[in-house]
Design a protein around this motif. Structure first.
Motif: not given
Length: 88
Positions: A18-32, A35-46
């Motif tokens: 559930y902590a990971n779900r909350r984190r993902d929900a917060l980051l879902r609205d972020c611009d790509p 996310l790239k600056d943070i070192g993350l990306r969305w791939e196939r919904g993950k």
């Protein structure tokens, strides 16, 4: 004893999920780009790291350092967070 340990592990796994779900929900609205600056990306919904090989090498370094006895005079290795190169 085993039942108590299993229950604790189960509760810990559920809370982490559930902590990971909350984190993902917060980051879902972020611009790509953000996310790239943070070192993350969305791939196939993950949410996945941009450079997973850097994370794997960092984990192996941590295991190697923690597994070996280090002297008090040795300083820990410092790694550049952007490129992964060792710093002086």
């Amino acid at each position: 004893m085993a039942l108590l340990r299993t229950t604790r592990r189960l509760l810990r796994a559920v809370s982490a999920h559930y902590a990971n779900r909350r984190r993902d929900a917060l980051l879902r609205d972020c611009d790509p780009r953000m996310l790239k600056d943070i070192g993350l990306r969305w791939e196939r919904g993950k949410l996945v790291p941009t450079n997973p090989e850097r994370i794997a090498s960092a984990k192996s370094d941590v295991v190697a350092i923690s597994g070996a006895a280090t002297a008090a005079s040795e300083s820990p290795r410092v790694v550049c967070p952007r490129c992964g190169a060792r710093l002086a």
